[in-house]
Design a protein around this motif. Structure first.
Motif, PDB file in Angstrom:
ATOM      1  N   LEU A   1       0.840  -1.198   0.000  1.00  0.00           N
ATOM      2  CA  LEU A   1       0.000   0.000   0.000  1.00  0.00           C
ATOM      3  C   LEU A   1       0.875   1.248   0.000  1.00  0.00           C
ATOM      4  O   LEU A   1       2.017   1.213   0.462  1.00  0.00           O
ATOM      5  CB  LEU A   1      -0.897   0.038   1.244  1.00  0.00           C
ATOM      6  N   GLY A   2       0.307   2.324  -0.468  1.00  0.00           N
ATOM      7  CA  GLY A   2       1.017   3.599  -0.423  1.00  0.00           C
ATOM      8  C   GLY A   2       0.190   4.666  -1.105  1.00  0.00           C
ATOM      9  O   GLY A   2      -0.846   4.367  -1.708  1.00  0.00           O
ATOM     10  N   THR A   3       0.665   5.903  -1.012  1.00  0.00           N
ATOM     11  CA  THR A   3      -0.013   6.969  -1.755  1.00  0.00           C
ATOM     12  C   THR A   3       0.307   6.773  -3.242  1.00  0.00           C
ATOM     13  O   THR A   3       1.299   6.125  -3.578  1.00  0.00           O
ATOM     14  CB  THR A   3       0.485   8.361  -1.305  1.00  0.00           C
ATOM     15  N   PRO A   4      -0.517   7.286  -4.160  1.00  0.00           N
ATOM     16  CA  PRO A   4      -0.211   7.133  -5.581  1.00  0.00           C
ATOM     17  C   PRO A   4       0.935   8.061  -6.010  1.00  0.00           C
ATOM     18  O   PRO A   4       0.722   9.146  -6.497  1.00  0.00           O
ATOM     19  CB  PRO A   4      -1.523   7.508  -6.294  1.00  0.00           C
ATOM     20  N   ASP A   5       2.161   7.618  -5.778  1.00  0.00           N
ATOM     21  CA  ASP A   5       3.342   8.421  -6.107  1.00  0.00           C
ATOM     22  C   ASP A   5       4.390   7.476  -6.688  1.00  0.00           C
ATOM     23  O   ASP A   5       4.831   6.556  -6.013  1.00  0.00           O
ATOM     24  CB  ASP A   5       3.870   9.086  -4.820  1.00  0.00           C
ATOM     25  N   MET A   6       4.762   7.691  -7.944  1.00  0.00           N
ATOM     26  CA  MET A   6       5.688   6.779  -8.627  1.00  0.00           C
ATOM     27  C   MET A   6       7.095   6.807  -8.039  1.00  0.00           C
ATOM     28  O   MET A   6       7.918   5.944  -8.338  1.00  0.00           O
ATOM     29  CB  MET A   6       5.754   7.113 -10.125  1.00  0.00           C
ATOM     30  N   LYS A   7       7.394   7.824  -7.208  1.00  0.00           N
ATOM     31  CA  LYS A   7       8.768   7.903  -6.705  1.00  0.00           C
ATOM     32  C   LYS A   7       9.130   6.692  -5.844  1.00  0.00           C
ATOM     33  O   LYS A   7      10.273   6.255  -5.830  1.00  0.00           O
ATOM     34  CB  LYS A   7       8.991   9.216  -5.967  1.00  0.00           C
ATOM     35  N   LEU A   8       8.140   6.144  -5.133  1.00  0.00           N
ATOM     36  CA  LEU A   8       8.460   4.970  -4.311  1.00  0.00           C
ATOM     37  C   LEU A   8       8.894   3.783  -5.166  1.00  0.00           C
ATOM     38  O   LEU A   8       9.987   3.242  -4.968  1.00  0.00           O
ATOM     39  CB  LEU A   8       7.297   4.613  -3.385  1.00  0.00           C
TER      40      LEU A   8
END
Ligand code: NDP
Ligand code: MG
Length: 379
Positions: A258-265
């Protein structure tokens, strides 16, 4: 110090990768390649000092060469330029962030030069996965997924035995049109299709998300990355894009990332794998989120997923037909030459007209791409 090359440095994934280079002192860039964006590539060269810079478009490369003549950087162009960027001797990892099948040759060249690959360019695996994956094994290089769903699955599989995997569950946002009827879809515009509810991405993949072709390409991408059968890959709509994908094991247990929708991860995970680094930014607040919901994918109206399962199960050159027809159709849609639903029509017609080549060579994959383009242009 880790040296990387970025093919597609001026795009959505490329610029986010460079943000991570900026934030991590032990990352440096040895080659940057893009299509034709002279201004942005010049800025990137001045900031990141690569040894090699490439613009595919020859005229743009000539202009860039003049603009950076005060710097110690070699400027190349054309497909051979992309290969130069991919095999730059001091780099150990190549980020393939270019859009489309143009990524195949540099990816193969990078593998043969024993560079690990942080793979965002899904079109390469969709069309040439049967060539790329065995080649990566032969040369002992890692293909590290950047696509958020595949990164999620890759993270869930850490420490697990592949034999104990039951299925992969890929999540989909459903895109901007997930609730639309066939009739409503006849009237949608380019502007409507470019409004993705959760993710900010390049134009091509944003349209692919609206048609569900992106999810279809991801199913085929997952088949190659994780070596599973199509029967083991399921798709569920998770409209908030919080669960990035899941793995179900033989005992019924499910792991999710899970995570926020951020491609940096996912990009950073691929750059530093197996290490996890600090990444600033928003954290999930579950109480504020309230709920995470699930839906069946709308496959009847948005046909991208069913096309992909068909093409994937048929195999051979068929995934290339799906991908190439989609690339061409999306380009026409972006130029407002065809309507949204005509994207499906072009793909379906090309798939119906194609005679499948089993186990195609790289040349046959590229010939199939050419055949599709001519088929669509001659209509
Ligand atoms: P963008 O359209 O934002 O960027 C594409 C990049 O490719 C640009 O740098 C562009 O250069 C370059 N490019 C285009 N044509 C050529 C060419 N002929 N030779 C060299 N470079 C070229 O795309 P995205 O970053 O959105 O997507 C890149 C890939 O990553 C795609 O395969 C996509 O499916 C995948 N992906 C993207 C995600 C995202 O969040 N954006 C998420 C998951 C996967 P120029 O600017 O000069 O045209
Ligand atoms: Mg994705």
């Amino acid at each position: 110090m880790k040296f990387i090359s970025i093919i597609g440095s001026t795009g959505s994934i490329g610029t986010q990768t460079l943000e991570l280079v900026r934030a991590n002192e032990d990352l440096a860039v040895t080659a940057l390649a893009a299509g034709s964006n002279v201004t942005l590539l010049e800025q990137q060269i001045r900031e990141f000092h690569p040894r090699i810079a490439v613009l595919y478009d020859r005229q743009s490369a000539d202009e860039l060469r003049l603009r950076v003549s005060d710097l110690d950087v070699k400027v190349f162009s054309g497909p051979e330029g992309l290969v130069e960027a991919a095999v730059e001797p001091s780099c150990s990892l190549v980020v393939t962030a270019v859009v489309g099948m143009i990524g195949i040759r540099p990816t193969i060249a990078a593998i043969q030069a024993k560079k690990d690959i942080a793979l965002a360019n899904k079109e390469t695996l969709v069309t040439a996965g049967h060539l790329i994956m065995p080649m990566a094994e032969q040369y002992g290089v890692s293909i590290l997924p950047v696509d958020s769903e595949h990164s999620a699955i890759f993270q869930c599989l850490q420490g697990e035995d592949a034999k104990e995997v039951d299925s992969l569950i890929i999540t989909a946002s459903g895109g901007p049109f997930r609730k639309k009827t066939q009739k409503e879809l006849t009237a949608v515009t380019l502007e409507d299709a470019l409004k993705h509810p959760n993710w900010s991405m390049g134009k091509k993949i944003t349209i692919d998300s609206a048609t569900l072709v992106n999810k279809g390409l991801e199913v085929i991408e997952a088949r190659w990355l994780f070596g599973v059968d199509f029967e083991q890959i399921k798709v569920v709509v998770q409209p908030q894009s919080i669960i990035h994908s899941m793995v179900q094991f033989k005992d019924g247990g499910v792991k999710a990332q899970l995570g926020t929708p951020d491609m940096k991860l996912p990009i950073q995970y691929a750059l530093f794998y197996p290490e996890r680094r600090f990444l600033p930014g928003e954290r999930l607040d579950f109480a504020a989120l309230g709920s995470i919901s699930f839906e069946e994918p709308p496959t009847d109206v948005l046909k991208g997923l069913s096309f992909a399962y068909d093409a994937g199960r048929t195999g051979g050159s068929m995934p290339t037909v799906l991908n190439a027809a989609n690339e061409k159709a999306v380009a026409l849609f972006l130029q407002e030459e065809i309507s949204f639903l005509e994207i499906y029509q072009l793909i379906e017609d090309a798939m119906n007209a194609h005679h499948v080549i089993e186990n195609p060579s790289l040349e046959e994959v590229l010939e199939t791409e050419q055949w599709v383009y001519e088929f669509i242009e001659s209509r």
